[in-house]
Design a protein around this motif. Structure first.
Motif, PDB file in Angstrom:
ATOM      1  N   SER A  81       0.718 -12.939   0.247  1.00 40.15           N
ATOM      2  CA  SER A  81       0.425 -11.570   0.681  1.00 40.15           C
ATOM      3  C   SER A  81       1.733 -10.827   0.944  1.00 40.15           C
ATOM      4  O   SER A  81       2.647 -11.362   1.564  1.00 40.15           O
ATOM      5  CB  SER A  81      -0.425 -11.585   1.951  1.00 40.15           C
ATOM      6  OG  SER A  81      -1.700 -12.134   1.695  1.00 40.15           O
ATOM      7  N   LEU A  82       1.821  -9.601   0.471  1.00 37.77           N
ATOM      8  CA  LEU A  82       3.022  -8.791   0.632  1.00 37.77           C
ATOM      9  C   LEU A  82       2.785  -7.674   1.639  1.00 37.77           C
ATOM     10  O   LEU A  82       1.672  -7.152   1.745  1.00 37.77           O
ATOM     11  CB  LEU A  82       3.430  -8.178  -0.712  1.00 37.77           C
ATOM     12  CG  LEU A  82       3.695  -9.165  -1.866  1.00 37.77           C
ATOM     13  CD1 LEU A  82       4.074  -8.398  -3.126  1.00 37.77           C
ATOM     14  CD2 LEU A  82       4.797 -10.145  -1.499  1.00 37.77           C
ATOM     15  N   VAL A  83       3.842  -7.291   2.349  1.00 39.37           N
ATOM     16  CA  VAL A  83       3.730  -6.165   3.279  1.00 39.37           C
ATOM     17  C   VAL A  83       3.945  -4.840   2.547  1.00 39.37           C
ATOM     18  O   VAL A  83       3.727  -3.773   3.120  1.00 39.37           O
ATOM     19  CB  VAL A  83       4.748  -6.289   4.441  1.00 39.37           C
ATOM     20  CG1 VAL A  83       4.447  -7.508   5.280  1.00 39.37           C
ATOM     21  CG2 VAL A  83       6.181  -6.333   3.909  1.00 39.37           C
ATOM     22  N   ASN A  84       4.368  -4.924   1.282  1.00 41.47           N
ATOM     23  CA  ASN A  84       4.538  -3.706   0.493  1.00 41.47           C
ATOM     24  C   ASN A  84       3.242  -2.905   0.455  1.00 41.47           C
ATOM     25  O   ASN A  84       2.156  -3.476   0.360  1.00 41.47           O
ATOM     26  CB  ASN A  84       4.923  -4.047  -0.949  1.00 41.47           C
ATOM     27  CG  ASN A  84       6.115  -4.974  -1.046  1.00 41.47           C
ATOM     28  OD1 ASN A  84       6.148  -5.996  -0.385  1.00 41.47           O
ATOM     29  ND2 ASN A  84       7.067  -4.623  -1.882  1.00 41.47           N
ATOM     30  N   LYS A  85       3.369  -1.594   0.503  1.00 39.35           N
ATOM     31  CA  LYS A  85       2.191  -0.726   0.390  1.00 39.35           C
ATOM     32  C   LYS A  85       2.033  -0.282  -1.053  1.00 39.35           C
ATOM     33  O   LYS A  85       3.014  -0.028  -1.750  1.00 39.35           O
ATOM     34  CB  LYS A  85       2.341   0.493   1.305  1.00 39.35           C
ATOM     35  CG  LYS A  85       2.375   0.152   2.783  1.00 39.35           C
ATOM     36  CD  LYS A  85       2.574   1.397   3.630  1.00 39.35           C
ATOM     37  CE  LYS A  85       2.619   1.058   5.112  1.00 39.35           C
ATOM     38  NZ  LYS A  85       2.882   2.245   5.958  1.00 39.35           N
ATOM     39  N   ASN A  86       0.794  -0.198  -1.485  1.00 40.26           N
ATOM     40  CA  ASN A  86       0.505   0.299  -2.826  1.00 40.26           C
ATOM     41  C   ASN A  86       0.521   1.820  -2.795  1.00 40.26           C
ATOM     42  O   ASN A  86      -0.373   2.450  -2.216  1.00 40.26           O
ATOM     43  CB  ASN A  86      -0.854  -0.219  -3.307  1.00 40.26           C
ATOM     44  CG  ASN A  86      -1.062   0.010  -4.786  1.00 40.26           C
ATOM     45  OD1 ASN A  86      -0.610   1.006  -5.341  1.00 40.26           O
ATOM     46  ND2 ASN A  86      -1.744  -0.910  -5.445  1.00 40.26           N
ATOM     47  N   GLN A  87       1.527   2.423  -3.404  1.00 39.94           N
ATOM     48  CA  GLN A  87       1.715   3.867  -3.342  1.00 39.94           C
ATOM     49  C   GLN A  87       0.679   4.647  -4.150  1.00 39.94           C
ATOM     50  O   GLN A  87       0.660   5.876  -4.097  1.00 39.94           O
ATOM     51  CB  GLN A  87       3.124   4.237  -3.835  1.00 39.94           C
ATOM     52  CG  GLN A  87       4.247   3.605  -3.034  1.00 39.94           C
ATOM     53  CD  GLN A  87       4.271   4.066  -1.586  1.00 39.94           C
ATOM     54  OE1 GLN A  87       4.006   5.229  -1.284  1.00 39.94           O
ATOM     55  NE2 GLN A  87       4.586   3.155  -0.682  1.00 39.94           N
ATOM     56  N   TYR A  88      -0.167   3.935  -4.897  1.00 39.34           N
ATOM     57  CA  TYR A  88      -1.176   4.607  -5.716  1.00 39.34           C
ATOM     58  C   TYR A  88      -2.597   4.336  -5.229  1.00 39.34           C
ATOM     59  O   TYR A  88      -3.557   4.684  -5.903  1.00 39.34           O
ATOM     60  CB  TYR A  88      -1.030   4.190  -7.183  1.00 39.34           C
ATOM     61  CG  TYR A  88       0.199   4.776  -7.831  1.00 39.34           C
ATOM     62  CD1 TYR A  88       0.146   5.978  -8.538  1.00 39.34           C
ATOM     63  CD2 TYR A  88       1.438   4.158  -7.702  1.00 39.34           C
ATOM     64  CE1 TYR A  88       1.266   6.527  -9.118  1.00 39.34           C
ATOM     65  CE2 TYR A  88       2.581   4.704  -8.278  1.00 39.34           C
ATOM     66  CZ  TYR A  88       2.486   5.885  -8.981  1.00 39.34           C
ATOM     67  OH  TYR A  88       3.617   6.430  -9.549  1.00 39.34           O
ATOM     68  N   ILE A  89      -2.713   3.705  -4.057  1.00 36.58           N
ATOM     69  CA  ILE A  89      -4.023   3.460  -3.461  1.00 36.58           C
ATOM     70  C   ILE A  89      -3.935   3.839  -1.992  1.00 36.58           C
ATOM     71  O   ILE A  89      -3.007   3.429  -1.293  1.00 36.58           O
ATOM     72  CB  ILE A  89      -4.441   1.988  -3.595  1.00 36.58           C
ATOM     73  CG1 ILE A  89      -4.587   1.601  -5.065  1.00 36.58           C
ATOM     74  CG2 ILE A  89      -5.756   1.717  -2.868  1.00 36.58           C
ATOM     75  CD1 ILE A  89      -4.793   0.124  -5.290  1.00 36.58           C
ATOM     76  N   GLY A  90      -4.888   4.620  -1.507  1.00 36.61           N
ATOM     77  CA  GLY A  90      -4.870   4.989  -0.099  1.00 36.61           C
ATOM     78  C   GLY A  90      -5.583   6.295   0.153  1.00 36.61           C
ATOM     79  O   GLY A  90      -6.087   6.953  -0.758  1.00 36.61           O
ATOM     80  N   LEU A  91      -5.607   6.684   1.420  1.00 32.99           N
ATOM     81  CA  LEU A  91      -6.356   7.859   1.845  1.00 32.99           C
ATOM     82  C   LEU A  91      -5.470   9.105   1.888  1.00 32.99           C
ATOM     83  O   LEU A  91      -4.324   9.053   2.315  1.00 32.99           O
ATOM     84  CB  LEU A  91      -6.957   7.616   3.233  1.00 32.99           C
ATOM     85  CG  LEU A  91      -8.028   6.520   3.303  1.00 32.99           C
ATOM     86  CD1 LEU A  91      -8.368   6.200   4.745  1.00 32.99           C
ATOM     87  CD2 LEU A  91      -9.277   6.937   2.537  1.00 32.99           C
ATOM     88  N   GLY A  92      -6.055  10.215   1.469  1.00 34.49           N
ATOM     89  CA  GLY A  92      -5.355  11.493   1.529  1.00 34.49           C
ATOM     90  C   GLY A  92      -4.293  11.629   0.457  1.00 34.49           C
ATOM     91  O   GLY A  92      -3.904  10.661  -0.205  1.00 34.49           O
ATOM     92  N   MET A  93      -3.830  12.864   0.287  1.00 30.45           N
ATOM     93  CA  MET A  93      -2.745  13.144  -0.650  1.00 30.45           C
ATOM     94  C   MET A  93      -1.884  14.270  -0.099  1.00 30.45           C
ATOM     95  O   MET A  93      -2.312  15.037   0.775  1.00 30.45           O
ATOM     96  CB  MET A  93      -3.276  13.529  -2.035  1.00 30.45           C
ATOM     97  CG  MET A  93      -3.610  12.358  -2.919  1.00 30.45           C
ATOM     98  SD  MET A  93      -3.897  12.852  -4.635  1.00 30.45           S
ATOM     99  CE  MET A  93      -3.817  11.247  -5.420  1.00 30.45           C
ATOM    100  N   ILE A  94      -0.696  14.348  -0.619  1.00 29.98           N
ATOM    101  CA  ILE A  94       0.200  15.441  -0.257  1.00 29.98           C
ATOM    102  C   ILE A  94       0.849  15.962  -1.528  1.00 29.98           C
ATOM    103  O   ILE A  94       1.194  15.183  -2.423  1.00 29.98           O
ATOM    104  CB  ILE A  94       1.256  14.991   0.771  1.00 29.98           C
ATOM    105  CG1 ILE A  94       2.105  16.173   1.208  1.00 29.98           C
ATOM    106  CG2 ILE A  94       2.093  13.843   0.250  1.00 29.98           C
ATOM    107  CD1 ILE A  94       2.900  15.909   2.462  1.00 29.98           C
ATOM    108  N   GLY A  95       0.937  17.285  -1.626  1.00 30.97           N
ATOM    109  CA  GLY A  95       1.544  17.913  -2.789  1.00 30.97           C
ATOM    110  C   GLY A  95       2.153  19.238  -2.384  1.00 30.97           C
ATOM    111  O   GLY A  95       2.156  19.610  -1.201  1.00 30.97           O
ATOM    112  N   GLU A  96       2.650  19.960  -3.361  1.00 33.11           N
ATOM    113  CA  GLU A  96       3.304  21.230  -3.026  1.00 33.11           C
ATOM    114  C   GLU A  96       3.029  22.277  -4.089  1.00 33.11           C
ATOM    115  O   GLU A  96       2.734  21.961  -5.242  1.00 33.11           O
ATOM    116  CB  GLU A  96       4.803  21.015  -2.841  1.00 33.11           C
ATOM    117  CG  GLU A  96       5.495  20.405  -4.037  1.00 33.11           C
ATOM    118  CD  GLU A  96       6.948  20.069  -3.753  1.00 33.11           C
ATOM    119  OE1 GLU A  96       7.315  19.981  -2.570  1.00 33.11           O
ATOM    120  OE2 GLU A  96       7.715  19.900  -4.723  1.00 33.11           O
TER     121      GLU A  96
END
Length: 364
Positions: free
Chosen positions: A230-245
Protein backbone atom coordinates in the motif's frame (compact mmCIF):
# COMPACT_ATOMS: atom_id res chain seq x y z
CA UNK A 1 -27.09 -6.80 -24.41
CA UNK A 2 -27.29 -7.65 -20.73
CA UNK A 3 -27.40 -5.42 -17.65
CA UNK A 4 -23.79 -6.38 -16.89
CA UNK A 5 -22.63 -5.01 -20.26
CA UNK A 6 -23.90 -1.53 -19.45
CA UNK A 7 -22.81 -1.46 -15.81
CA UNK A 8 -19.34 -2.79 -16.66
CA UNK A 9 -18.94 -0.04 -19.25
CA UNK A 10 -19.95 2.63 -16.74
CA UNK A 11 -17.57 1.19 -14.16
CA UNK A 12 -14.69 1.84 -16.53
CA UNK A 13 -14.97 5.53 -15.64
CA UNK A 14 -16.65 5.09 -12.22
CA UNK A 15 -15.33 1.92 -10.52
CA UNK A 16 -17.51 0.96 -7.56
CA UNK A 17 -14.34 0.49 -5.47
CA UNK A 18 -14.02 4.27 -5.34
CA UNK A 19 -17.45 4.93 -3.86
CA UNK A 20 -17.44 6.32 -0.33
CA UNK A 21 -17.89 3.82 2.49
CA UNK A 22 -21.28 5.21 3.55
CA UNK A 23 -22.75 4.84 0.07
CA UNK A 24 -24.92 2.15 -1.54
CA UNK A 25 -23.93 1.74 -5.18
CA UNK A 26 -24.20 -0.91 -7.87
CA UNK A 27 -27.20 -2.98 -8.92
CA UNK A 28 -29.84 -2.28 -6.27
CA UNK A 29 -32.75 -4.08 -7.93
CA UNK A 30 -32.62 -6.79 -10.58
CA UNK A 31 -30.23 -9.26 -12.16
CA UNK A 32 -26.94 -8.56 -13.96
CA UNK A 33 -27.80 -11.29 -16.51
CA UNK A 34 -31.16 -9.83 -17.61
CA UNK A 35 -31.47 -8.87 -21.28
CA UNK A 36 -31.88 -5.10 -21.64
CA UNK A 37 -34.60 -3.53 -23.78
CA UNK A 38 -33.86 0.20 -23.30
CA UNK A 39 -31.85 2.24 -20.78
CA UNK A 40 -33.34 5.18 -18.90
CA UNK A 41 -30.89 7.56 -17.18
CA UNK A 42 -32.02 9.72 -14.25
CA UNK A 43 -30.82 11.57 -11.19
CA UNK A 44 -33.34 10.00 -8.78
CA UNK A 45 -35.39 6.81 -9.16
CA UNK A 46 -38.77 8.01 -7.93
CA UNK A 47 -42.02 6.09 -8.50
CA UNK A 48 -42.79 8.51 -11.35
CA UNK A 49 -39.49 7.64 -13.03
CA UNK A 50 -40.26 3.92 -12.73
CA UNK A 51 -43.64 4.64 -14.36
CA UNK A 52 -41.79 6.45 -17.14
CA UNK A 53 -39.55 3.40 -17.67
CA UNK A 54 -42.63 1.18 -17.91
CA UNK A 55 -44.29 3.49 -20.46
CA UNK A 56 -41.16 3.70 -22.60
CA UNK A 57 -40.35 -0.02 -22.43
CA UNK A 58 -37.06 0.44 -20.58
CA UNK A 59 -36.06 -2.29 -18.15
CA UNK A 60 -32.77 -0.77 -16.95
CA UNK A 61 -32.70 2.45 -14.95
CA UNK A 62 -29.27 3.95 -14.36
CA UNK A 63 -29.66 6.46 -11.57
CA UNK A 64 -27.12 8.77 -10.02
CA UNK A 65 -28.62 8.66 -6.51
CA UNK A 66 -29.40 5.25 -4.96
CA UNK A 67 -33.10 4.80 -4.27
CA UNK A 68 -32.15 2.36 -1.49
CA UNK A 69 -29.66 4.15 0.72
CA UNK A 70 -30.12 2.56 4.13
CA UNK A 71 -31.62 -0.85 4.79
CA UNK A 72 -35.25 -1.57 3.97
CA UNK A 73 -36.99 -3.43 6.80
CA UNK A 74 -40.41 -3.56 5.10
CA UNK A 75 -41.83 -3.46 1.60
CA UNK A 76 -45.47 -2.42 1.98
CA UNK A 77 -45.54 0.74 -0.13
CA UNK A 78 -45.72 3.15 2.78
CA UNK A 79 -42.80 5.32 1.55
CA UNK A 80 -41.85 6.54 -1.90
CA UNK A 81 -38.72 4.39 -1.68
CA UNK A 82 -40.74 1.24 -1.04
CA UNK A 83 -43.22 2.11 -3.78
CA UNK A 84 -40.44 2.66 -6.33
CA UNK A 85 -38.70 -0.61 -5.45
CA UNK A 86 -41.94 -2.63 -5.40
CA UNK A 87 -43.01 -1.23 -8.76
CA UNK A 88 -39.60 -1.98 -10.28
CA UNK A 89 -39.64 -5.57 -9.02
CA UNK A 90 -43.22 -6.14 -10.19
CA UNK A 91 -42.32 -4.93 -13.69
CA UNK A 92 -38.92 -6.64 -13.98
CA UNK A 93 -37.04 -3.36 -14.04
CA UNK A 94 -33.39 -3.25 -13.00
CA UNK A 95 -32.08 -0.25 -11.02
CA UNK A 96 -28.38 0.61 -10.88
CA UNK A 97 -26.86 3.54 -8.95
CA UNK A 98 -23.38 5.05 -9.33
CA UNK A 99 -23.43 8.05 -6.93
CA UNK A 100 -20.09 8.65 -5.16
CA UNK A 101 -18.27 6.28 -7.51
CA UNK A 102 -19.02 8.88 -10.19
CA UNK A 103 -18.36 11.72 -7.72
CA UNK A 104 -14.80 10.43 -7.35
CA UNK A 105 -14.28 9.95 -11.09
CA UNK A 106 -12.12 12.40 -13.04
CA UNK A 107 -14.77 12.23 -15.76
CA UNK A 108 -17.68 12.40 -13.35
CA UNK A 109 -19.99 14.85 -11.62
CA UNK A 110 -17.46 17.59 -10.98
CA UNK A 111 -16.05 17.36 -14.47
CA UNK A 112 -19.60 18.12 -15.61
CA UNK A 113 -19.64 21.32 -13.54
CA UNK A 114 -16.16 22.30 -14.71
CA UNK A 115 -17.20 21.85 -18.34
CA UNK A 116 -20.42 23.77 -17.82
CA UNK A 117 -18.51 26.71 -16.31
CA UNK A 118 -15.78 26.45 -18.97
CA UNK A 119 -13.02 26.20 -16.38
CA UNK A 120 -9.55 25.29 -17.61
CA UNK A 121 -6.64 23.27 -16.15
CA UNK A 122 -8.97 21.15 -14.02
CA UNK A 123 -7.50 19.15 -11.14
CA UNK A 124 -9.02 17.02 -8.38
CA UNK A 125 -9.67 19.05 -5.24
CA UNK A 126 -9.35 16.18 -2.73
CA UNK A 127 -7.33 13.29 -4.22
CA UNK A 128 -8.40 9.93 -2.84
CA UNK A 129 -6.11 8.22 -0.32
CA UNK A 130 -5.19 4.53 -0.27
CA UNK A 131 -6.11 4.09 -3.93
CA UNK A 132 -2.72 2.91 -5.21
CA UNK A 133 -0.56 -0.12 -4.44
CA UNK A 134 2.78 -1.31 -5.78
CA UNK A 135 3.30 -4.85 -7.01
CA UNK A 136 6.82 -6.29 -6.84
CA UNK A 137 7.56 -9.74 -8.26
CA UNK A 138 10.49 -11.79 -9.53
CA UNK A 139 10.41 -13.88 -12.70
CA UNK A 140 12.97 -15.76 -14.82
CA UNK A 141 14.41 -13.20 -17.21
CA UNK A 142 13.22 -15.05 -20.31
CA UNK A 143 9.62 -14.77 -19.04
CA UNK A 144 9.78 -11.12 -17.95
CA UNK A 145 8.46 -9.53 -21.14
CA UNK A 146 5.46 -11.86 -21.33
CA UNK A 147 4.52 -11.31 -17.68
CA UNK A 148 5.01 -7.55 -17.89
CA UNK A 149 2.63 -7.28 -20.85
CA UNK A 150 0.02 -9.43 -19.07
CA UNK A 151 0.16 -7.16 -16.01
CA UNK A 152 -0.24 -4.06 -18.15
CA UNK A 153 -3.20 -5.57 -20.00
CA UNK A 154 -4.85 -6.27 -16.62
CA UNK A 155 -4.59 -2.57 -15.70
CA UNK A 156 -1.30 -2.34 -13.81
CA UNK A 157 1.21 0.42 -14.58
CA UNK A 158 -1.33 3.19 -15.15
CA UNK A 159 -0.36 6.56 -13.68
CA UNK A 160 -2.61 9.50 -14.60
CA UNK A 161 -2.55 9.94 -18.38
CA UNK A 162 0.21 7.35 -18.83
CA UNK A 163 0.01 3.58 -19.03
CA UNK A 164 2.52 0.72 -19.33
CA UNK A 165 4.63 2.31 -16.57
CA UNK A 166 6.98 -0.09 -14.82
CA UNK A 167 10.51 -0.71 -13.59
CA UNK A 168 12.66 -3.78 -14.33
CA UNK A 169 15.89 -4.78 -12.66
CA UNK A 170 18.07 -7.77 -13.52
CA UNK A 171 19.59 -9.92 -10.78
CA UNK A 172 20.10 -13.39 -9.35
CA UNK A 173 17.42 -15.34 -7.52
CA UNK A 174 17.97 -18.52 -5.54
CA UNK A 175 15.73 -21.17 -4.01
CA UNK A 176 15.71 -24.87 -3.04
CA UNK A 177 12.68 -27.02 -3.93
CA UNK A 178 11.65 -29.23 -1.00
CA UNK A 179 10.06 -32.66 -1.04
CA UNK A 180 6.56 -32.56 -2.54
CA UNK A 181 7.26 -29.48 -4.70
CA UNK A 182 6.84 -29.50 -8.47
CA UNK A 183 9.43 -26.92 -9.58
CA UNK A 184 9.42 -25.36 -13.05
CA UNK A 185 13.17 -24.93 -12.69
CA UNK A 186 15.51 -26.90 -10.44
CA UNK A 187 15.72 -30.23 -8.66
CA UNK A 188 14.23 -31.38 -5.35
CA UNK A 189 16.74 -30.77 -2.55
CA UNK A 190 19.23 -28.82 -4.69
CA UNK A 191 19.92 -25.09 -4.27
CA UNK A 192 19.13 -23.37 -7.57
CA UNK A 193 20.33 -19.97 -8.83
CA UNK A 194 18.41 -18.32 -11.66
CA UNK A 195 18.79 -15.14 -13.70
CA UNK A 196 15.65 -13.23 -12.70
CA UNK A 197 14.01 -9.90 -13.41
CA UNK A 198 12.43 -7.83 -10.66
CA UNK A 199 9.25 -6.17 -11.96
CA UNK A 200 7.67 -3.23 -10.17
CA UNK A 201 4.33 -1.75 -11.27
CA UNK A 202 1.71 0.44 -9.62
CA UNK A 203 -1.72 -1.12 -9.19
CA UNK A 204 -4.81 1.12 -9.02
CA UNK A 205 -7.20 -0.19 -6.37
CA UNK A 206 -10.04 -1.07 -8.73
CA UNK A 207 -7.91 -3.43 -10.88
CA UNK A 208 -6.09 -5.22 -8.05
CA UNK A 209 -8.04 -8.46 -8.46
CA UNK A 210 -7.46 -8.53 -12.23
CA UNK A 211 -3.74 -7.80 -11.86
CA UNK A 212 -3.20 -10.56 -9.30
CA UNK A 213 -5.11 -12.98 -11.50
CA UNK A 214 -2.84 -12.06 -14.44
CA UNK A 215 0.21 -12.52 -12.22
CA UNK A 216 -0.71 -16.04 -11.16
CA UNK A 217 -1.85 -17.12 -14.61
CA UNK A 218 1.25 -15.88 -16.43
CA UNK A 219 4.04 -16.50 -13.93
CA UNK A 220 5.86 -19.79 -14.61
CA UNK A 221 6.74 -20.64 -11.00
CA UNK A 222 4.69 -23.01 -8.86
CA UNK A 223 5.04 -20.59 -5.92
CA UNK A 224 4.98 -16.95 -7.01
CA UNK A 225 7.10 -14.61 -4.90
CA UNK A 226 5.48 -11.17 -4.84
CA UNK A 227 4.74 -8.20 -2.60
CA UNK A 228 1.68 -5.97 -2.81
CA UNK A 229 2.47 -2.76 -0.94
CA UNK A 230 0.00 0.00 0.00
CA UNK A 231 1.31 3.45 -0.94
CA UNK A 232 0.65 6.77 0.76
CA UNK A 233 0.74 8.44 -2.65
CA UNK A 234 -2.55 10.06 -3.62
CA UNK A 235 -4.15 9.35 -6.97
CA UNK A 236 -4.37 12.79 -8.57
CA UNK A 237 -7.05 11.59 -11.00
CA UNK A 238 -9.45 10.10 -8.46
CA UNK A 239 -11.18 12.05 -5.71
CA UNK A 240 -13.86 14.51 -4.71
CA UNK A 241 -14.32 17.98 -6.14
CA UNK A 242 -12.34 19.84 -8.76
CA UNK A 243 -10.57 23.13 -9.14
CA UNK A 244 -10.03 25.10 -12.33
CA UNK A 245 -9.68 28.62 -13.60
CA UNK A 246 -11.12 31.03 -16.12
CA UNK A 247 -9.13 32.38 -19.05
CA UNK A 248 -10.09 35.87 -17.86
CA UNK A 249 -11.05 36.96 -14.37
CA UNK A 250 -14.42 38.59 -13.72
CA UNK A 251 -16.01 40.67 -11.01
CA UNK A 252 -18.00 39.03 -8.22
CA UNK A 253 -21.35 40.19 -9.58
CA UNK A 254 -20.44 39.10 -13.11
CA UNK A 255 -19.44 35.73 -11.69
CA UNK A 256 -22.70 35.27 -9.78
CA UNK A 257 -24.74 36.11 -12.90
CA UNK A 258 -22.56 33.76 -14.96
CA UNK A 259 -23.04 30.85 -12.53
CA UNK A 260 -26.82 31.42 -12.43
CA UNK A 261 -26.96 31.24 -16.21
CA UNK A 262 -24.63 28.29 -16.72
CA UNK A 263 -25.95 26.21 -13.81
CA UNK A 264 -29.58 27.05 -14.51
CA UNK A 265 -30.31 28.10 -10.95
CA UNK A 266 -32.64 30.95 -9.94
CA UNK A 267 -31.10 31.58 -6.52
CA UNK A 268 -27.59 31.40 -5.10
CA UNK A 269 -26.91 31.56 -1.37
CA UNK A 270 -23.43 32.89 -0.76
CA UNK A 271 -21.09 34.24 1.90
CA UNK A 272 -20.07 37.87 2.13
CA UNK A 273 -18.66 39.36 -1.07
CA UNK A 274 -15.03 40.44 -0.77
CA UNK A 275 -14.72 43.03 -3.54
CA UNK A 276 -12.22 40.87 -5.40
CA UNK A 277 -12.04 39.40 -8.88
CA UNK A 278 -12.78 35.74 -9.54
CA UNK A 279 -10.43 33.56 -11.57
CA UNK A 280 -9.77 30.31 -9.68
CA UNK A 281 -12.87 28.29 -8.73
CA UNK A 282 -13.36 25.08 -6.71
CA UNK A 283 -16.49 22.96 -7.25
CA UNK A 284 -18.05 19.94 -5.58
CA UNK A 285 -21.42 18.60 -6.64
CA UNK A 286 -23.87 17.67 -3.88
CA UNK A 287 -23.26 18.32 -0.18
CA UNK A 288 -19.81 19.84 0.06
CA UNK A 289 -19.41 21.69 3.36
CA UNK A 290 -16.70 19.24 4.44
CA UNK A 291 -14.43 20.47 1.62
CA UNK A 292 -14.45 24.18 2.55
CA UNK A 293 -10.96 23.94 4.12
CA UNK A 294 -9.67 22.21 0.97
CA UNK A 295 -11.15 24.91 -1.25
CA UNK A 296 -9.50 27.63 0.83
CA UNK A 297 -6.16 25.79 0.92
CA UNK A 298 -6.26 25.43 -2.88
CA UNK A 299 -6.25 29.21 -3.26
CA UNK A 300 -9.67 29.32 -4.93
CA UNK A 301 -11.44 32.66 -5.11
CA UNK A 302 -14.84 30.95 -4.91
CA UNK A 303 -16.22 27.54 -3.97
CA UNK A 304 -19.42 26.21 -5.60
CA UNK A 305 -21.30 23.42 -3.83
CA UNK A 306 -24.63 22.87 -2.04
CA UNK A 307 -26.41 22.14 1.26
CA UNK A 308 -24.40 24.65 3.30
CA UNK A 309 -25.79 25.36 6.77
CA UNK A 310 -26.01 28.79 8.39
CA UNK A 311 -22.87 28.48 10.52
CA UNK A 312 -20.86 26.96 7.69
CA UNK A 313 -20.94 30.24 5.79
CA UNK A 314 -18.81 31.75 8.56
CA UNK A 315 -16.08 29.30 7.53
CA UNK A 316 -15.33 31.53 4.54
CA UNK A 317 -13.29 33.67 6.97
CA UNK A 318 -13.17 36.43 4.35
CA UNK A 319 -10.76 34.28 2.32
CA UNK A 320 -13.18 32.83 -0.21
CA UNK A 321 -16.73 33.22 -1.49
CA UNK A 322 -18.85 30.20 -0.60
CA UNK A 323 -21.72 29.57 -3.01
CA UNK A 324 -24.64 27.19 -2.42
CA UNK A 325 -26.37 26.71 -5.77
CA UNK A 326 -28.70 23.88 -4.67
CA UNK A 327 -28.16 20.12 -4.53
CA UNK A 328 -30.14 19.24 -7.65
CA UNK A 329 -28.68 22.18 -9.57
CA UNK A 330 -25.12 21.09 -8.81
CA UNK A 331 -25.72 17.57 -10.12
CA UNK A 332 -28.25 18.09 -12.91
CA UNK A 333 -25.76 17.71 -15.78
CA UNK A 334 -24.70 14.30 -14.51
CA UNK A 335 -27.58 12.76 -16.45
CA UNK A 336 -26.19 14.03 -19.76
CA UNK A 337 -22.72 12.84 -18.79
CA UNK A 338 -23.90 9.28 -18.16
CA UNK A 339 -26.18 9.00 -21.19
CA UNK A 340 -23.61 10.52 -23.58
CA UNK A 341 -20.99 8.08 -22.40
CA UNK A 342 -23.29 5.06 -22.79
CA UNK A 343 -24.53 6.21 -26.21
CA UNK A 344 -20.94 6.40 -27.38
CA UNK A 345 -20.23 2.92 -26.05
CA UNK A 346 -23.49 1.42 -27.36
CA UNK A 347 -24.30 3.48 -30.43
CA UNK A 348 -26.97 1.07 -31.71
CA UNK A 349 -28.89 0.87 -28.44
CA UNK A 350 -31.63 3.14 -27.05
CA UNK A 351 -30.32 5.15 -24.10
CA UNK A 352 -32.41 8.17 -23.10
CA UNK A 353 -32.69 10.74 -20.32
CA UNK A 354 -35.66 10.85 -18.01
CA UNK A 355 -37.99 13.71 -18.81
CA UNK A 356 -39.09 14.03 -15.17
CA UNK A 357 -37.62 16.80 -13.01
CA UNK A 358 -37.08 15.09 -9.66
CA UNK A 359 -35.86 18.15 -7.77
CA UNK A 360 -37.87 18.15 -4.50
CA UNK A 361 -36.91 21.78 -3.75
CA UNK A 362 -39.07 24.56 -5.20
CA UNK A 363 -38.54 28.33 -5.30
CA UNK A 364 -41.26 30.97 -5.15
Amino acid sequence: MKVKDFTSALEQIAPLNYAEGFDNVGLLVGNYHDEVTKVLVCLDTTPDVVDEAIREGANLIISFHPIVFSGLKKLNGKTYVERAVMKAIKNDINIYATHTALDNSFEGVNRGIVNQLQLKNAQVLIPKKDAIKKLVTYVPSENAEHLKKALYEAGAGKIGLYDSCGFLLEGKGNFRPLKGANPTIGTIGALEEVNETRIEVVVPQHVERHVLSALFQNHPYEEVAYSLISLVNKNQYIGLGMIGEFDNEMSEMEFIAFVKEKMNTPVIRHSRLLNKTIKKVAVLGGSGAFAIPNAIASGADAYITSDLKYHEFFSAEDQIILMDIGHYESEQFTINLISSYLKEKFSNFVVFNSGIITNPVNYS
